[in-house]
Design a protein around this motif. Sequence first.
Motif, PDB file in Angstrom:
ATOM      1  N   LEU A  17      -7.631  -0.475  -0.867  1.00 26.37           N
ATOM      2  CA  LEU A  17      -6.348   0.190  -0.639  1.00 26.37           C
ATOM      3  C   LEU A  17      -5.196  -0.488  -1.370  1.00 26.37           C
ATOM      4  CD1 LEU A  17      -6.710   0.925   3.191  1.00 26.37           C
ATOM      5  CD2 LEU A  17      -6.715   2.624   1.358  1.00 26.37           C
ATOM      6  N   ASP A  58       0.317  12.890  -9.131  1.00 27.83           N
ATOM      7  CA  ASP A  58       0.303  11.432  -8.939  1.00 27.83           C
ATOM      8  C   ASP A  58      -0.475  10.710 -10.036  1.00 27.83           C
ATOM      9  OD1 ASP A  58       1.429  12.311  -6.580  1.00 27.83           O
ATOM     10  OD2 ASP A  58       0.464  10.761  -5.359  1.00 27.83           O
ATOM     11  N   PHE A  59      -1.552  11.337 -10.446  1.00 23.34           N
ATOM     12  CA  PHE A  59      -2.418  10.760 -11.464  1.00 23.34           C
ATOM     13  C   PHE A  59      -1.624  10.571 -12.763  1.00 23.34           C
ATOM     14  CE2 PHE A  59      -6.363  11.549 -14.209  1.00 23.34           C
ATOM     15  CZ  PHE A  59      -6.811  10.255 -14.073  1.00 23.34           C
ATOM     16  N   LEU A  83      -7.565  14.997  -8.341  1.00 21.11           N
ATOM     17  CA  LEU A  83      -7.211  14.571  -9.699  1.00 21.11           C
ATOM     18  C   LEU A  83      -6.264  15.553 -10.385  1.00 21.11           C
ATOM     19  CD1 LEU A  83     -10.562  13.129 -11.088  1.00 21.11           C
ATOM     20  CD2 LEU A  83      -8.532  11.887 -10.350  1.00 21.11           C
ATOM     21  N   THR A  93      -8.764   7.296  -0.766  1.00 21.25           N
ATOM     22  CA  THR A  93      -9.591   6.086  -0.688  1.00 21.25           C
ATOM     23  C   THR A  93     -10.047   5.822   0.746  1.00 21.25           C
ATOM     24  OG1 THR A  93      -8.544   5.113  -2.629  1.00 21.25           O
ATOM     25  CG2 THR A  93      -9.570   3.590  -1.083  1.00 21.25           C
ATOM     26  N   ILE A 113       0.841  -1.215   0.000  1.00 25.07           N
ATOM     27  CA  ILE A 113       0.000   0.000   0.000  1.00 25.07           C
ATOM     28  C   ILE A 113       0.867   1.252   0.000  1.00 25.07           C
ATOM     29  CG2 ILE A 113      -1.708   1.318   1.329  1.00 25.07           C
ATOM     30  CD1 ILE A 113      -2.845  -1.392   2.323  1.00 25.07           C
ATOM     31  N   SER A 166       0.312   5.664  -4.790  1.00 26.79           N
ATOM     32  CA  SER A 166       0.175   7.108  -4.609  1.00 26.79           C
ATOM     33  C   SER A 166      -0.498   7.424  -3.281  1.00 26.79           C
ATOM     34  CB  SER A 166      -0.692   7.674  -5.731  1.00 26.79           C
ATOM     35  OG  SER A 166      -1.389   8.813  -5.288  1.00 26.79           O
ATOM     36  N   ASN A 205     -12.364  14.739  -5.307  1.00 27.83           N
ATOM     37  CA  ASN A 205     -11.497  14.456  -6.448  1.00 27.83           C
ATOM     38  C   ASN A 205     -11.306  15.653  -7.376  1.00 27.83           C
ATOM     39  OD1 ASN A 205     -10.497  11.974  -5.876  1.00 27.83           O
ATOM     40  ND2 ASN A 205     -11.517  10.871  -7.529  1.00 27.83           N
ATOM     41  N   ALA A 234      -5.594  -2.529  -4.222  1.00 27.27           N
ATOM     42  CA  ALA A 234      -5.873  -2.736  -5.646  1.00 27.27           C
ATOM     43  C   ALA A 234      -5.541  -4.149  -6.104  1.00 27.27           C
ATOM     44  CB  ALA A 234      -5.128  -1.708  -6.504  1.00 27.27           C
ATOM     45  N   ALA A 268      -3.908   8.880  -3.702  1.00 26.57           N
ATOM     46  CA  ALA A 268      -4.930   7.881  -4.004  1.00 26.57           C
ATOM     47  C   ALA A 268      -5.300   7.081  -2.760  1.00 26.57           C
ATOM     48  CB  ALA A 268      -4.438   6.942  -5.102  1.00 26.57           C
ATOM     49  N   ALA A 317       1.282   7.940 -12.207  1.00 28.74           N
ATOM     50  CA  ALA A 317       0.815   6.563 -12.171  1.00 28.74           C
ATOM     51  C   ALA A 317       0.413   6.086 -13.567  1.00 28.74           C
ATOM     52  CB  ALA A 317      -0.358   6.422 -11.205  1.00 28.74           C
ATOM     53  N   LEU A 318      -0.279   6.953 -14.306  1.00 28.27           N
ATOM     54  CA  LEU A 318      -0.692   6.587 -15.657  1.00 28.27           C
ATOM     55  C   LEU A 318       0.535   6.268 -16.516  1.00 28.27           C
ATOM     56  CD1 LEU A 318      -3.577   8.971 -16.767  1.00 28.27           C
ATOM     57  CD2 LEU A 318      -3.630   6.489 -16.480  1.00 28.27           C
ATOM     58  N   VAL A 328      -6.536   2.891  -7.319  1.00 26.69           N
ATOM     59  CA  VAL A 328      -5.311   3.445  -6.700  1.00 26.69           C
ATOM     60  C   VAL A 328      -4.085   3.189  -7.562  1.00 26.69           C
ATOM     61  CG1 VAL A 328      -6.102   3.364  -4.282  1.00 26.69           C
ATOM     62  CG2 VAL A 328      -4.825   1.444  -5.212  1.00 26.69           C
ATOM     63  N   ASP A 329      -4.137   2.164  -8.404  1.00 26.83           N
ATOM     64  CA  ASP A 329      -3.001   1.904  -9.287  1.00 26.83           C
ATOM     65  C   ASP A 329      -2.847   2.938 -10.394  1.00 26.83           C
ATOM     66  OD1 ASP A 329      -1.860  -0.178  -7.973  1.00 26.83           O
ATOM     67  OD2 ASP A 329      -2.636  -1.763  -9.259  1.00 26.83           O
ATOM     68  N   ILE A 330      -3.878   3.729 -10.642  1.00 24.09           N
ATOM     69  CA  ILE A 330      -3.667   4.848 -11.564  1.00 24.09           C
ATOM     70  C   ILE A 330      -3.680   6.174 -10.807  1.00 24.09           C
ATOM     71  CG2 ILE A 330      -4.380   3.678 -13.689  1.00 24.09           C
ATOM     72  CD1 ILE A 330      -7.108   5.153 -13.389  1.00 24.09           C
ATOM     73  N   GLY A 331      -3.343   6.100  -9.538  1.00 26.91           N
ATOM     74  CA  GLY A 331      -3.082   7.325  -8.777  1.00 26.91           C
ATOM     75  C   GLY A 331      -4.306   8.086  -8.337  1.00 26.91           C
ATOM     76  N   MET A 332      -5.432   7.409  -8.253  1.00 24.94           N
ATOM     77  CA  MET A 332      -6.646   8.125  -7.851  1.00 24.94           C
ATOM     78  C   MET A 332      -7.535   7.271  -6.950  1.00 24.94           C
ATOM     79  SD  MET A 332      -8.940   7.802 -11.343  1.00 24.94           S
ATOM     80  CE  MET A 332     -10.450   8.343 -10.536  1.00 24.94           C
ATOM     81  N   ALA A 333      -8.383   7.936  -6.164  1.00 21.49           N
ATOM     82  CA  ALA A 333      -9.433   7.252  -5.423  1.00 21.49           C
ATOM     83  C   ALA A 333     -10.597   7.043  -6.382  1.00 21.49           C
ATOM     84  CB  ALA A 333      -9.866   8.095  -4.220  1.00 21.49           C
TER      85      ALA A 333
END
Lengths: 287, 287, 287, 287, 287, 287
Positions: free
Chosen positions: C189, A268-269, A264, A237, A226, A230, A260, C191, A233, A272-273, C160-165
């Motif tokens: 948390l 981080d967004f 957003l 969450t 965890i 991010s 968000n 993902a 994120a 991560a992308l 969360v893996d793309i940096g967002m909630a």
Amino acid sequence: MAQQLAGYTTFKYFLVTSVGPAVAHVEINRPAKLNAFLEAMWLELGQIFRQLSTDPEVRVVVLSGAGNRAFTAGLDVQAASQDSPLAPGRQDAVSDVGRKATLLRRHIQEFQDCITAVEKCEKPVICVANGISIGLAIDILCCADIRVCSRDTKFSVKEVDIGMAADIGTLSRLPKVVGSSSWVKDVCLSARYFGPAEALAVGFVSQVHDSKAAALDAAFKLAELISSKSPIAVQGTKELLNHAQDHPVDESLRYTGVWNSAALQSADFQVALLSGIQKKKPVFEKL
Amino acid sequence: MAQQLAGYTTFKYFLVTSVGPAVAHVEINRPAKLNAFLEAMWLELGQIFRQLSTDPEVRVVVLSGAGNRAFTAGLDVQAASQDSPLAPGRQDAVSDVGRKATLLRRHIQEFQDCITAVEKCEKPVICVANGISIGLAIDILCCADIRVCSRDTKFSVKEVDIGMAADIGTLSRLPKVVGSSSWVKDVCLSARYFGPAEALAVGFVSQVHDSKAAALDAAFKLAELISSKSPIAVQGTKELLNHAQDHPVDESLRYTGVWNSAALQSADFQVALLSGIQKKKPVFEKL
Amino acid sequence: MAQQLAGYTTFKYFLVTSVGPAVAHVEINRPAKLNAFLEAMWLELGQIFRQLSTDPEVRVVVLSGAGNRAFTAGLDVQAASQDSPLAPGRQDAVSDVGRKATLLRRHIQEFQDCITAVEKCEKPVICVANGISIGLAIDILCCADIRVCSRDTKFSVKEVDIGMAADIGTLSRLPKVVGSSSWVKDVCLSARYFGPAEALAVGFVSQVHDSKAAALDAAFKLAELISSKSPIAVQGTKELLNHAQDHPVDESLRYTGVWNSAALQSADFQVALLSGIQKKKPVFEKL
Amino acid sequence: MAQQLAGYTTFKYFLVTSVGPAVAHVEINRPAKLNAFLEAMWLELGQIFRQLSTDPEVRVVVLSGAGNRAFTAGLDVQAASQDSPLAPGRQDAVSDVGRKATLLRRHIQEFQDCITAVEKCEKPVICVANGISIGLAIDILCCADIRVCSRDTKFSVKEVDIGMAADIGTLSRLPKVVGSSSWVKDVCLSARYFGPAEALAVGFVSQVHDSKAAALDAAFKLAELISSKSPIAVQGTKELLNHAQDHPVDESLRYTGVWNSAALQSADFQVALLSGIQKKKPVFEKL
Amino acid sequence: MAQQLAGYTTFKYFLVTSVGPAVAHVEINRPAKLNAFLEAMWLELGQIFRQLSTDPEVRVVVLSGAGNRAFTAGLDVQAASQDSPLAPGRQDAVSDVGRKATLLRRHIQEFQDCITAVEKCEKPVICVANGISIGLAIDILCCADIRVCSRDTKFSVKEVDIGMAADIGTLSRLPKVVGSSSWVKDVCLSARYFGPAEALAVGFVSQVHDSKAAALDAAFKLAELISSKSPIAVQGTKELLNHAQDHPVDESLRYTGVWNSAALQSADFQVALLSGIQKKKPVFEKL
Amino acid sequence: MAQQLAGYTTFKYFLVTSVGPAVAHVEINRPAKLNAFLEAMWLELGQIFRQLSTDPEVRVVVLSGAGNRAFTAGLDVQAASQDSPLAPGRQDAVSDVGRKATLLRRHIQEFQDCITAVEKCEKPVICVANGISIGLAIDILCCADIRVCSRDTKFSVKEVDIGMAADIGTLSRLPKVVGSSSWVKDVCLSARYFGPAEALAVGFVSQVHDSKAAALDAAFKLAELISSKSPIAVQGTKELLNHAQDHPVDESLRYTGVWNSAALQSADFQVALLSGIQKKKPVFEKL
């Protein structure tokens, strides 16, 4: 051996160490007394989690009890009978029922606030139960985000056995933590013990391990996973799930949209992308 | 054979007996008709539980159906079609849709209030289901604190099969009684039967026993255990869990603090503490 | 092969067919891309379910993904990075953080509204998951009334893996859809993937089948069963369960009484009662 | 002189008369004691308003105090000190603080329920205050739909002067009955008297008249006007306004839609429309 | 001249004096800067009111601004632009929008908490406004129980004029403090000034006096009157009114019953009753 | 003469013009029929306000009725009796009470949604009433942020006179729009007319002017003042006040903190601060 975390070295009853980058390990540290709580201890617990909540060095917290005999045996009742507003000495001081009620209400609220600090900590908290885990143990466990335990854990919502309804959070949170109201009423009204298998079946814990060491290890691994995500994120969450638990769906969706609208816009967004596309491990700033 | 409880001997459709000190056993007593409910019966049910709620002789209630064939087959539809505001005779009397709606609304509310009396009873209620347990059976079971059943129980949220949405409490409470919304929607929309294994897996019941006798026996044992605890603690625990189910955590904590500001001044707290230390069985006053 | 449903033939990304009388089958139809969602797709999804909601020809809806590889792989992130208010081009157009927040909030709300249309559809919706079912898949599944899946399903709350909630509904609904908060926090948390066995154990799905075909078949059978019941009863049951989930018991009972004050005056009630007595299959008017 | 209303002639402390067709006049009838309340009186008050609520002969209720000196001087404290669970005699019987708290809580709830019956009465209630109108007078006035008074009225939220926070409804309702929280806190914390001019300015009453007779006359006229309207419309309006007061706008709109889905099918809607077009006085069935 | 209150002498920006027995006078003490707030000041304000809340020597608090020119001109914007998380210096440190949002949210919450301490103070707070009373002044005034002002007061909800929506409490509380939503929207959206007459007419203040001295004098008199009543009754009344403002009537009644189940066992109830009968001035213990 | 606003020229029953920069004037344009509403009209009204809500060219909206005789005489009942689901023709088509209830509920909700669009419009809406302003007029006025009127306005909550409880918003919003529940019940239950003086006294309107022209002029001036402020600040203020009206204070504070965590990062905040210091008129970007 794990290193004590800077800024958390002055606590008398808690050991706070660093477990890998960004994971803090908080240990209730009164093993000779089965980690039973004195008033000074829940005050420290509140202080520690309020500090962790905004500490940029920490992304996930693991909470456990020191030693192999107990997570905690709950409130140190003997000590409490001397400390609390109900203690004989203090009873003399205030004999009017209405005034004593006021003192008790304030005392309960202060106690609740310290335990609630675990729930309100902005960073995810993973609780590892083992051995004796009764009374206040359940109040604390209910505030954790994720609960795991070892096979030797003995849980009990013990309060009715000392002539009181649990008032530090168990009765407020347990009905929302597991899905079966029949089971919740059963264990809260009877104060009976229940074990890891039952706790897993009703969803009170989500993992059971053979030993405390194995349970801790699993908790650390999950914490590290965890903590590699991010923090924007992860912490968003946690906040949104906590909010959802206590609000209708439409309220939760509205709050989520506003939350968000800022989150957003975080880097981080994009990070991560991009990492996903480039199959690289992303690196996120502290939070 | 168990003795009828003083003050509860005049009910036509219910048998109320004393099971050990402080445990009352309420039986739906129309076994020849699978304990199906007439209007007079739910009025009696409401009356009984309102009386039990403040009866100092009673600390825990066990509710079951007489005979071995059914907890209850639900509303006696044939009889209801003559009694209810929708019965042909009464339909003639009131033909205006708006006025009939008013009568129906009042009728439903009176019916709901009687079943809700089980939930609002200040003493814990343990329900024992067996055999046919459909329709109104589920409404009543949802109001109990703890649900156990025998292996031969056949449950069904039966209302859609008679062309209506259940309106006496099942749809309001079942989503809070068990944790899986997919399962709740499944059984409520399809009106299909489900058995003890499924009921246990989703948490609708918390114990399954081989026979009705065994289930009753387990319920009595649990009732006796609970009735040996402080009534201040037990009844406070029930009230606070019921409050928690319908309130956000912070509201529940606030209410809990006010509740215990009086309850903790009870002698039970001292009695229980002392008994723990002295390893003696505590004795608590009635409530 | 199933026939396309009249009035639903113009959608580009969805196939809507008729499965027996009164059951509609909606398929997410972009299998080459694992049914990943473009903005145009969630707009279509919203439109379809708003139309189904009041379409008298349809009583139950089954929703699945076309092909054998995925229910849906979630948002088509690559496409989204060009469409969304956060796409580089549009970022240039609006650089002020406050104004971008406003655009994002409106965008999220519109997206949420389309997915919420599945939940608000007055007809029951059975969702069949298979293969990849991640990200937006969970948001959509949470809106369904009943969830079933095939043994090859791989679920993940992937956001969360793309940096967002997750902000389209998963975090708002999952805590109410299953009973274990520890499990909900764990999967949201971390993902991590989870499979059908775990999904069944926590109550996220209520049936697991060996193949997508078998799962679909079971869903169709359940849909046909439900569609044979009174639509007044079925749709009332869905509405009252949805209302109950987000309201205290007393609020839910009050709303239920008002709801049924009209519904019980429907002919369906008499038709169903009579059919029960006459052991005939009842026939209900459309709704 | 007005005629006693059939079905309401057995009450000891209340006079219920018929004022024109469909208007009932309820008088608190203990003028020699300034209409001060004994326990038997609030039990009667609850009974009367529960009966009026569904009495088809009555469409509007006017509530006032007999005589020219007081609406009511509130609880008869001297009598209460003998009746109540706090009375010396009963105190002896129950000395445990926790148990006494339970008795008090039940006692307060029963008292509240009787006063709340005025608010829950499905028919509109117009209250006419005059002379001494203190303590319980304010609790009752807050439950009325419309409040008028005579120029000689002396209001006071008197409870702090007897060492207690008002617990029968004033503190729960007054903040919703008038718009100025500064004024509400002022009169509730100081227990000071306030007169008709102040009551009118803050909106506590909506009419002030020169004498009790004139106030009553105005109340009767208003009652007759309201009683000439469709009871479906009038009683629906009261219910929806009461619901709105305690719910967010979206909840209120949803409830309203369900409510009117039955009410608009009443003949009253057609009758009223037609009367409007034909310029005739409409006649509505009882409800 | 009034004497400084023991225990409150170390504050830099506030003067806390004793005004007769049991009444504390808190003065915002930066008159040279129109009592404009620095961050240190709202931290002190929170600390003072948290301390007063449980200080047994104090029963009522009067809050005003030092000098004759202003209650407070609000936030010292110039200073804030250096202190706040939005200050240029700190902006460099954190440039990520998501992270800055987190800092801002925490900062706003801390600020809100300090102002909310005035509302949560268990003792009644009477606020006296004079001269410039804008921006943060309104946030603070909304937290007081009773608001009075002098004829020279110039109020304004000033925040939109500095490009922001008020976020320290005005927008959350003003709609509940006065009854006209049209007026609330007018003054909040336009940021225009309004005077004492308008404030009195809409119920924002409940008294207007010719000078600050006269307003203070009236506040002290009212404070003394309230401080002569039972503190159990007075503080219970404040708590129950605050609770009622934010809860439906049935919730408020339930909470009230539990609250008074302890409070009515206070000696104050007997003392006050007896004093009333004996026409003596009652004396109440501290709380 | 004012110029029609681009993008709003195709509406049949509404005239939308531009009044100075950034202020739109919406006129209900069926003066020959006293601006009475047809179904097509409320559909258009909804469409217009949804479009205005996100139209960057518009910052404030003024809504009035064309001509000098009426704001609106409410629903065109004669036309409605042909259009609505209750019209004789459509009654034939659906005779089942339950199904008709469903159609009515959907119809009411669609109607409510269109009127609610005025409340949900992100830009402030100032309503100018004149002449006949009854029935639907009150529903619409309650959705406006600020209400002003001319001296010749005749208001009435007219619905009970056509045999129904108002269901498009008046009963849901009026209790929150003004502070006196006694007055609200009076006008809603009696359907009597009330004039500008009474409307001003209870806070329903916040300004009364000698003529419609003067009222419009004042509304335009206020609109221009508001439109000169930061749209981030103004629209945030509207959203937060609307949220506050329907939420407890603590919920509102939490939402506010999240909202401003993005909004305070807007350039408007800096622009406004700087303009204040430099005594220049600030210029803000569109929103």
